[in-house]
Design a protein around this motif. Structure first.
Motif, PDB file in Angstrom:
ATOM      1  N   MET A  62       0.850  -1.200   0.000  1.00 29.06           N
ATOM      2  CA  MET A  62       0.000   0.000   0.000  1.00 29.06           C
ATOM      3  C   MET A  62       0.880   1.243   0.000  1.00 29.06           C
ATOM      4  SD  MET A  62      -2.799  -1.425   2.746  1.00 29.06           S
ATOM      5  CE  MET A  62      -1.668  -2.645   3.429  1.00 29.06           C
ATOM      6  N   TYR A  63       0.456   2.256  -0.748  1.00 30.09           N
ATOM      7  CA  TYR A  63       1.280   3.448  -0.959  1.00 30.09           C
ATOM      8  C   TYR A  63       0.451   4.715  -0.740  1.00 30.09           C
ATOM      9  CZ  TYR A  63       4.186   0.140  -3.590  1.00 30.09           C
ATOM     10  OH  TYR A  63       4.949  -0.930  -3.969  1.00 30.09           O
ATOM     11  N   ARG A  64       1.100   5.746  -0.207  1.00 27.11           N
ATOM     12  CA  ARG A  64       0.538   7.084  -0.290  1.00 27.11           C
ATOM     13  C   ARG A  64       0.715   7.587  -1.722  1.00 27.11           C
ATOM     14  NH1 ARG A  64       0.689  10.261   4.685  1.00 27.11           N
ATOM     15  NH2 ARG A  64       1.235   8.949   6.459  1.00 27.11           N
ATOM     16  N   THR A  65      -0.231   8.373  -2.203  1.00 26.67           N
ATOM     17  CA  THR A  65      -0.142   8.968  -3.542  1.00 26.67           C
ATOM     18  C   THR A  65      -0.259  10.488  -3.414  1.00 26.67           C
ATOM     19  OG1 THR A  65      -2.512   9.091  -4.037  1.00 26.67           O
ATOM     20  CG2 THR A  65      -1.410   6.978  -4.436  1.00 26.67           C
ATOM     21  N   ASN A  66      -0.140  11.167  -4.572  1.00 28.62           N
ATOM     22  CA  ASN A  66      -0.415  12.610  -4.588  1.00 28.62           C
ATOM     23  C   ASN A  66      -1.807  12.904  -5.144  1.00 28.62           C
ATOM     24  OD1 ASN A  66      -0.186  12.152  -7.296  1.00 28.62           O
ATOM     25  ND2 ASN A  66       1.711  13.331  -7.581  1.00 28.62           N
ATOM     26  N   ILE A  67      -2.665  11.886  -5.194  1.00 27.55           N
ATOM     27  CA  ILE A  67      -4.038  12.108  -5.688  1.00 27.55           C
ATOM     28  C   ILE A  67      -4.847  12.754  -4.565  1.00 27.55           C
ATOM     29  CG2 ILE A  67      -6.134  11.007  -6.549  1.00 27.55           C
ATOM     30  CD1 ILE A  67      -4.345   8.692  -7.564  1.00 27.55           C
ATOM     31  N   PRO A  68      -5.286  14.002  -4.751  1.00 30.59           N
ATOM     32  CA  PRO A  68      -5.989  14.682  -3.654  1.00 30.59           C
ATOM     33  C   PRO A  68      -7.373  14.091  -3.412  1.00 30.59           C
ATOM     34  CG  PRO A  68      -6.054  16.046  -5.621  1.00 30.59           C
ATOM     35  CD  PRO A  68      -5.201  14.861  -5.959  1.00 30.59           C
ATOM     36  N   LEU A  69      -7.744  14.009  -2.146  1.00 32.47           N
ATOM     37  CA  LEU A  69      -9.106  13.633  -1.795  1.00 32.47           C
ATOM     38  C   LEU A  69      -9.997  14.868  -1.851  1.00 32.47           C
ATOM     39  CD1 LEU A  69      -8.182  11.501   1.329  1.00 32.47           C
ATOM     40  CD2 LEU A  69      -8.925  10.624  -0.891  1.00 32.47           C
ATOM     41  N   LYS A  70     -11.293  14.663  -2.007  1.00 34.87           N
ATOM     42  CA  LYS A  70     -12.223  15.773  -1.802  1.00 34.87           C
ATOM     43  C   LYS A  70     -12.301  16.030  -0.298  1.00 34.87           C
ATOM     44  CE  LYS A  70     -14.779  15.197  -6.060  1.00 34.87           C
ATOM     45  NZ  LYS A  70     -15.984  14.681  -6.690  1.00 34.87           N
ATOM     46  N   SER A  71     -11.984  17.223   0.112  1.00 35.88           N
ATOM     47  CA  SER A  71     -11.967  17.561   1.538  1.00 35.88           C
ATOM     48  C   SER A  71     -13.374  17.838   2.046  1.00 35.88           C
ATOM     49  CB  SER A  71     -11.123  18.821   1.782  1.00 35.88           C
ATOM     50  OG  SER A  71      -9.806  18.629   1.349  1.00 35.88           O
ATOM     51  N   ILE A  87       4.079   8.061  -6.448  1.00 37.97           N
ATOM     52  CA  ILE A  87       4.772   7.017  -5.687  1.00 37.97           C
ATOM     53  C   ILE A  87       6.255   7.091  -6.041  1.00 37.97           C
ATOM     54  CG2 ILE A  87       5.016   4.532  -5.324  1.00 37.97           C
ATOM     55  CD1 ILE A  87       2.003   4.300  -5.965  1.00 37.97           C
ATOM     56  N   THR A  88       7.079   7.512  -5.083  1.00 39.15           N
ATOM     57  CA  THR A  88       8.486   7.787  -5.373  1.00 39.15           C
ATOM     58  C   THR A  88       9.386   6.610  -5.032  1.00 39.15           C
ATOM     59  OG1 THR A  88       8.622   8.855  -3.227  1.00 39.15           O
ATOM     60  CG2 THR A  88       8.271  10.277  -5.143  1.00 39.15           C
ATOM     61  N   ASN A  89       8.972   5.760  -4.119  1.00 39.61           N
ATOM     62  CA  ASN A  89       9.802   4.606  -3.765  1.00 39.61           C
ATOM     63  C   ASN A  89       8.954   3.342  -3.846  1.00 39.61           C
ATOM     64  OD1 ASN A  89      11.628   2.760  -2.806  1.00 39.61           O
ATOM     65  ND2 ASN A  89      12.320   4.030  -1.082  1.00 39.61           N
ATOM     66  N   PHE A  90       8.825   2.841  -5.078  1.00 36.48           N
ATOM     67  CA  PHE A  90       7.921   1.717  -5.321  1.00 36.48           C
ATOM     68  C   PHE A  90       8.327   0.476  -4.536  1.00 36.48           C
ATOM     69  CE2 PHE A  90       6.659  -1.991  -7.979  1.00 36.48           C
ATOM     70  CZ  PHE A  90       5.290  -1.835  -7.872  1.00 36.48           C
ATOM     71  N   ALA A  91       9.647   0.282  -4.360  1.00 40.87           N
ATOM     72  CA  ALA A  91      10.137  -0.935  -3.700  1.00 40.87           C
ATOM     73  C   ALA A  91       9.802  -0.959  -2.212  1.00 40.87           C
ATOM     74  CB  ALA A  91      11.647  -1.065  -3.893  1.00 40.87           C
ATOM     75  N   GLN A  92       9.537   0.208  -1.638  1.00 39.80           N
ATOM     76  CA  GLN A  92       9.264   0.272  -0.199  1.00 39.80           C
ATOM     77  C   GLN A  92       7.906   0.913   0.065  1.00 39.80           C
ATOM     78  OE1 GLN A  92      12.986   2.155   1.385  1.00 39.80           O
ATOM     79  NE2 GLN A  92      13.260   0.136   2.275  1.00 39.80           N
ATOM     80  N   PRO A  93       6.854   0.106   0.049  1.00 40.47           N
ATOM     81  CA  PRO A  93       5.526   0.674   0.299  1.00 40.47           C
ATOM     82  C   PRO A  93       5.404   1.178   1.746  1.00 40.47           C
ATOM     83  CG  PRO A  93       5.422  -1.718   0.174  1.00 40.47           C
ATOM     84  CD  PRO A  93       6.806  -1.338  -0.217  1.00 40.47           C
ATOM     85  N   GLU A  94       4.553   2.184   1.928  1.00 38.20           N
ATOM     86  CA  GLU A  94       4.351   2.725   3.286  1.00 38.20           C
ATOM     87  C   GLU A  94       3.664   1.716   4.206  1.00 38.20           C
ATOM     88  OE1 GLU A  94       3.928   4.750   0.654  1.00 38.20           O
ATOM     89  OE2 GLU A  94       5.080   6.562   1.113  1.00 38.20           O
ATOM     90  N   PHE A  95       2.831   0.855   3.643  1.00 34.88           N
ATOM     91  CA  PHE A  95       2.107  -0.142   4.440  1.00 34.88           C
ATOM     92  C   PHE A  95       2.159  -1.479   3.702  1.00 34.88           C
ATOM     93  CE2 PHE A  95       0.027   4.000   4.367  1.00 34.88           C
ATOM     94  CZ  PHE A  95       0.116   4.390   5.691  1.00 34.88           C
ATOM     95  N   GLY A  96       2.045  -2.572   4.437  1.00 38.64           N
ATOM     96  CA  GLY A  96       2.053  -3.892   3.819  1.00 38.64           C
ATOM     97  C   GLY A  96       3.453  -4.355   3.444  1.00 38.64           C
ATOM     98  N   ASP A  97       3.507  -5.397   2.617  1.00 41.32           N
ATOM     99  CA  ASP A  97       4.789  -6.008   2.252  1.00 41.32           C
ATOM    100  C   ASP A  97       5.326  -5.427   0.942  1.00 41.32           C
ATOM    101  OD1 ASP A  97       5.180  -7.742   4.416  1.00 41.32           O
ATOM    102  OD2 ASP A  97       3.758  -9.200   3.609  1.00 41.32           O
ATOM    103  N   PRO A  98       6.656  -5.587   0.688  1.00 41.79           N
ATOM    104  CA  PRO A  98       7.241  -5.115  -0.576  1.00 41.79           C
ATOM    105  C   PRO A  98       6.570  -5.767  -1.784  1.00 41.79           C
ATOM    106  CG  PRO A  98       8.975  -5.612   1.003  1.00 41.79           C
ATOM    107  CD  PRO A  98       7.686  -6.118   1.608  1.00 41.79           C
ATOM    108  N   PRO A  99       6.549  -5.062  -2.911  1.00 44.51           N
ATOM    109  CA  PRO A  99       5.855  -5.574  -4.095  1.00 44.51           C
ATOM    110  C   PRO A  99       6.600  -6.736  -4.741  1.00 44.51           C
ATOM    111  CG  PRO A  99       7.019  -3.559  -4.635  1.00 44.51           C
ATOM    112  CD  PRO A  99       7.158  -3.738  -3.148  1.00 44.51           C
ATOM    113  N   ILE A 100       5.837  -7.617  -5.357  1.00 47.16           N
ATOM    114  CA  ILE A 100       6.382  -8.706  -6.171  1.00 47.16           C
ATOM    115  C   ILE A 100       5.841  -8.494  -7.571  1.00 47.16           C
ATOM    116  CG2 ILE A 100       6.507 -11.198  -6.482  1.00 47.16           C
ATOM    117  CD1 ILE A 100       5.676 -11.423  -3.474  1.00 47.16           C
TER     118      ILE A 100
END
Lengths: 262, 262
Positions: free
Chosen positions: B143-152, B200-213
């Motif tokens: 799981m990754y943080r993105t720069n896609i803004p939410l509706k506030s 997503i700037t560091n694809f290999a290291q997600p903010e949550f969960g396990d690394p991608p395969i």
């Protein structure tokens, strides 16, 4: 003068002058129109829960902040107090009056709910070659009370109101496919076939809209209808609730395709 | 002892004993699991508006009445204070503690939000022959943080969190088709292809969960993720908010097919 192909903003500016307009049906093709429900802030959370629990009847396009009459999310310079061609004012569950402008009635604690409208999916049906009888005839869609219970969220409760569209069987199948991915404008039908199976006892005389037109080999399809929220709000006997008048919707700047696959 | 095929009710009764459980993933196949968000009543309307405005991230399955810990709409004898295998307690936007039971923390003004979970659509992907790498490997979804803004909707705001699933290109197309009609469990992807296009700037290291395969000819697909609501609630700096711990969901009696085409 109004003409069908004017911009949503120009149509709203015309409507704002209180010039007479029988219906917004057919105006500004390609742009979404919205059902309107206004109530005092203390009922807004329960009503929003009610809408979320009954999403086919009450698909939410936008909820305002208390007292805010300007839904910029839905379009440029919209003023909900003046830009709808007709309003119904309900007090304690009964229709009190019908007016062209609600500026004088506006309260700082009014929350406005903007709810998706079947005009959006009717346009898509026509574009896909689906022949819908009441559209071909230029009459209003027939609407019926049913015995399908809504999920209650006190004080809001009642039964589903549906709109009926008669068409060839092959078109009814296509209409399911098309509307399935339009969940913000009522989505897929709730019933196909015998009206009496959902508690419609007098098919020839709908409670709202015009009498049905059905050809010999047609099948009837029924969609959840925005009128449902009006009846649920009447059942709740709110001190005051304001809705658009039937067929006189808010014309938005949102395009119909924005409400698909969402 | 717990086993994967026990009934949801039996699984909840096991969880209620505070027996250790790493994740609810894989338990009770066929039944929907839910994200949990609990907050004080005065923030509930704003949060519900926030969810409605960001439906892919926060698809609402049920909203409780204030103080009601028993979501009977979701299952028999559920007690939200004891039936989740782990809870995170946030105070003023920061993680305060992680507990197995929130009975001692319960407040009469707590409103519980039950939000759809991607476990439901992952089951459907597998049933349709779609090979998802992290499922094949038995790891957690990245799981990754993105720069896609939410509706506030004040005080709730932030950017979308996404979950990533790598698969063959032909399966990615099928996955769009399958999830499109599962709008109550995040629906269709929000992005396919280059992770950097959504911040997503560091694809290999997600903010949550396990690394991608990811295999050589795979494409990456990104879905809106329930963690979004947790970060938005942290951003809101609520005095108290309680969520499930990652991967430790509420197991409901609702079947996954009930959340399709809805």
């Amino acid at each position: 003068m109004i003409n069908a192909s004017m911009s949503p903003k120009a149509a709203r500016e015309y409507i704002r002058t209180n010039a007479p307009l029988a219906t917004t049906s057919g105006l500004c093709p390609g742009f979404a129109q919205a059902n309107l429900m206004i109530m005092e802030e203390q009922y807004a959370h329960a009503f929003l829960k009610f809408c979320v629990a009954n999403p086919k009847a009450c698909p939410i396009l936008h909820v305002s902040e208390p007292g805010d009459p300007f839904p910029t999310e839905l379009g440029e310079h919209i003023d909900v107090r003046t830009d709808v061609p007709g309003y119904r004012v309900y007090r304690h569950g009964a229709l009190d009056t019908e007016v062209l402008d609600i500026s004088a009635l506006w309260q700082d604690n009014f929350v406005s709910f903007y709810i998706g409208c079947s005009f959006s999916f009717e346009e898509s049906l026509v574009q896909h070659g689906v022949g819908v009888r009441h559209i071909e005839a230029g009459t209003n869609v027939p609407m019926y009370r049913t015995n399908i219970p809504l999920k209650s969220v006190a004080p809001f409760h009642g039964e589903l109101v549906v709109s009926m569209r008669a068409m060839r069987s092959s078109d009814a199948i296509k209409a399911v496919q098309i509307t399935t991915n339009m969940s913000k404008v009522h989505g897929s039908p709730v019933h196909i076939g015998a009206p009496e199976h959902i508690g419609i006892t007098n098919f020839a005389q709908p409670e709202f809209g015009d009498p049905p037109i059905v050809q010999d080999t047609d099948i009837t399809s029924f969609w959840a209808c925005g009128v449902t929220s009006q009846l649920a709000a009447m059942n709740a006997k709110l001190p005051i609730a304001i809705t658009h008048s039937p067929g006189k919707m808010l014309i938005t700047d949102r395009q119909n395709w924005e409400l698909e696959y969402s």
